[in-house]
Every structure is written in structure tokens, then in C-alpha cells.
Motif scaffolding. Structure first.
Motif: not given
Length: 292
Positions: A55, A72-73, A179, A258
Motif C-alpha cells: 500500500a 495496492k500492489h 496496510g 510497502g
């Protein structure tokens, strides 16, 4: 339509959407090793993580003082834009290339080829990144394959464990509910090569390791032995994850990580970034070997 690779031992299917492994099945036993994406649990199978992992703090990042929003990702997961550009008897090459829509999310002219090569019982997964732009490109890169666990009727999740190639003393970096990667660590591996699997192992999200010595980890059954191994020599970080109580385990080789809770949102200050000069390419690979 999925694309298929076959050896004497295995049949592998690749979904061009997201360039994702969707099946690794034994031709001998019929066992399916890949999680089959039950949408009521988790609809992923093996997302490709690029150009970020995990994230972004507050959902955005700053590049040259401009705000960019990425899911995300990153940009590859669920993308319908990849194209098959080459196919041989034992390999498939897919390509995803920058366009104006991508530039609104990530201001670098990238080309990402995913090369899947099947030899015997081993599937090699190559990520070839090319900088097609005129400025230095920074990015993260990772894999997220999910393996069925347990594999057979009558087995339990607790019958399985992960084994590292070396004894490890390693802590996970705790993941916040947002996250983001927290600042606290929790000891998970204490001079051991084994990580027992159980239904509450991922109650607080993924296990994230930054400094393991091992570059190979195997999924094993306590009585029946090795199932498969994943070699991630080219990758510095490792994530291990599942939805709590779900019948799979993800073994995730990463280059990058992240955002942390104390991130200042500056993309170029993200931990573990890779860099490519204009017109340069670099390939990073991991491999999955079926043993049982």
C-alpha cells in the motif's frame, strides 16, 4: 483465454489478465498446486507486483512534487492490457507497456515482460523491466503466488509447514490495519528453519521478512514430505501470507516493500527501490519446483 505450457510432469496455465499463473497441475497425480481463486475468500492467484508493493500511505505518492494515485500492489494486477508476444514449446512471453492512462498513475515509460518457462517440474517466472523513457526510472517488483494448502482431502492446514534452506532468526515487520508497514518487529523465527502453518498465523496480516539468509523455501507435509519449493535468489525481501483460515499460503518474493507508517509519501525515498537508466533492461526471476 488462458495459455498452456506442458512438460511430461506438469501442465501450467497462465492468465493473460495480469500475466498471472492460474494453474500448476501434476500430469501424474492430477493434484492442483495453485489456489483456484475462490472469490468469496480471495480472488487472486499470483498477482504481479509492479511498480509498487503493498500500500501507499494515504493512497498516493509524490514524484517531482506531483501526486500520483496507485492501487495496492500497483498497475499490473487485473490489467487486461498485457499481450502475448512470443511462444515456444516450453515458454510464454507477455508484455505490458506504458500508455497515457498509466502515465497518469506512474510517470515513467516502462515495458514489463513476464517470461514463463517450464522445464520438467520447474516453472521459471522472469520479470524483464525496460525503461523506454528519457529519465531514470525507479520501481519495485514482486511475486505473490498462492499455493493450495492442504493439497488433499482429509488433510489439515496444521499438517503443513514451511522450511527455509538455512536456520533463521528473523522478525516480521508488523502490518497496520491500513496496510502500511509498522515500526515494530515481532520475532517469528528463532534459530530455526521451520515455520509451522496454522489457522491463526496470519491474523495480523502478512509476515514480512527483510533480512533472511535463505533464498529458497519449501512447502512440506509433516508426514508426506516436500510438496514444492520456491527459489527467490534475485529477491531481497520475502512475504508470507494467507487470508486467516483460508486453504492456501502465499510465498512472495519482493524487491521493495510497502510504505511505512512514517512515510513522507516521496516515491524516490521508498525502501528497496530499483533503478533503471534510459533504454536499460533488467530481469529478475524466481522459480517454483514441484517435488511431490
Amino acid at each position: 483465454m488462458n495459455y498452456t505450457l506442458q512438460s511430461v510432469d506438469l501442465t501450467v496455465e497462465i492468465n493473460p489478465v495480469g500475466m498471472e499463473i492460474s494453474s500448476i497441475k501434476s500430469n501424474i497425480t492430477g493434484i492442483e498446486y495453485m489456489w483456484q481463486a475462490d472469490p468469496t475468500v480471495w480472488k487472486g492467484q499470483a498477482p504481479v507486483l509492479f511498480p509498487i508493493i503493498g500500500a501507499l500511505k494515504d493512497g498516493f505518492t509524490l514524484i517531482d512534487h506531483k501526486k500520483y494515485i496507485m492501487p495496492k500492489h500497483g498497475l499490473v494486477r487485473n490489467s487486461t492490457k498485457p499481450q502475448l508476444i512470443d511462444q515456444t514449446d516450453n515458454s510464454l512471453r507477455f508484455r505490458l507497456t506504458w500508455d497515457d492512462e498509466f502515465l497518469q498513475q506512474y510517470p515513467f515509460k516502462f515495458q514489463l515482460d513476464m517470461i514463463f518457462t517450464l522445464v520438467g517440474k520447474t516453472l521459471s517466472v522472469g520479470h524483464e523491466v525496460t525503461n523506454l523513457g528519457e529519465k531514470t526510472m525507479s520501481y519495485s517488483l514482486g511475486g505473490h503466488p498462492a499455493f493450495n494448502c492442504p493439497l488433499r482431502d482429509g488433510e489439515k492446514y496444521e499438517d503443513y509447514f514451511l522450511e527455509f534452506e538455512q536456520k533463521e532468526t528473523g522478525s516480521t515487520w508488523e502490518v497496520e490495519k491500513t496496510g502500511l508497514i509498522g515500526l515494530d518487529q515481532k520475532l517469528v523465527l528463532d534459530d530455526t528453519a521451520t515455520l509451522p502453518l496454522h489457522s491463526h498465523l496470519f491474523d495480523e496480516d502478512a509476515l514480512i521478512f527483510k533480512q533472511l539468509k535463505s533464498r529458497e523455501v519449501s512447502l512440506k507435509h509433516k508426514e508426506k514430505g516436500s510438496v514444492l519449493s520456491l527459489n527467490y535468489t534475485d529477491f531481497d525481501y520475502l512475504g508470507i501470507w494467507a487470508k486467516p483460515g483460508a486453504s492456501f499460503v502465499c510465498i512472495e518474493p519482493w524487491l521493495g516493500i510497502g510504505d511505512s507508517t512514517d512515510s513522507n509519501n516521496e516515491f524516490l525515498e521508498k525502501e528497496g527501490l530499483l533503478k533503471l537508466e534510459p533504454q536499460q533492461s533488467e530481469t529478475k526471476s524466481y522459480s517454483i519446483t514441484v517435488i511431490a
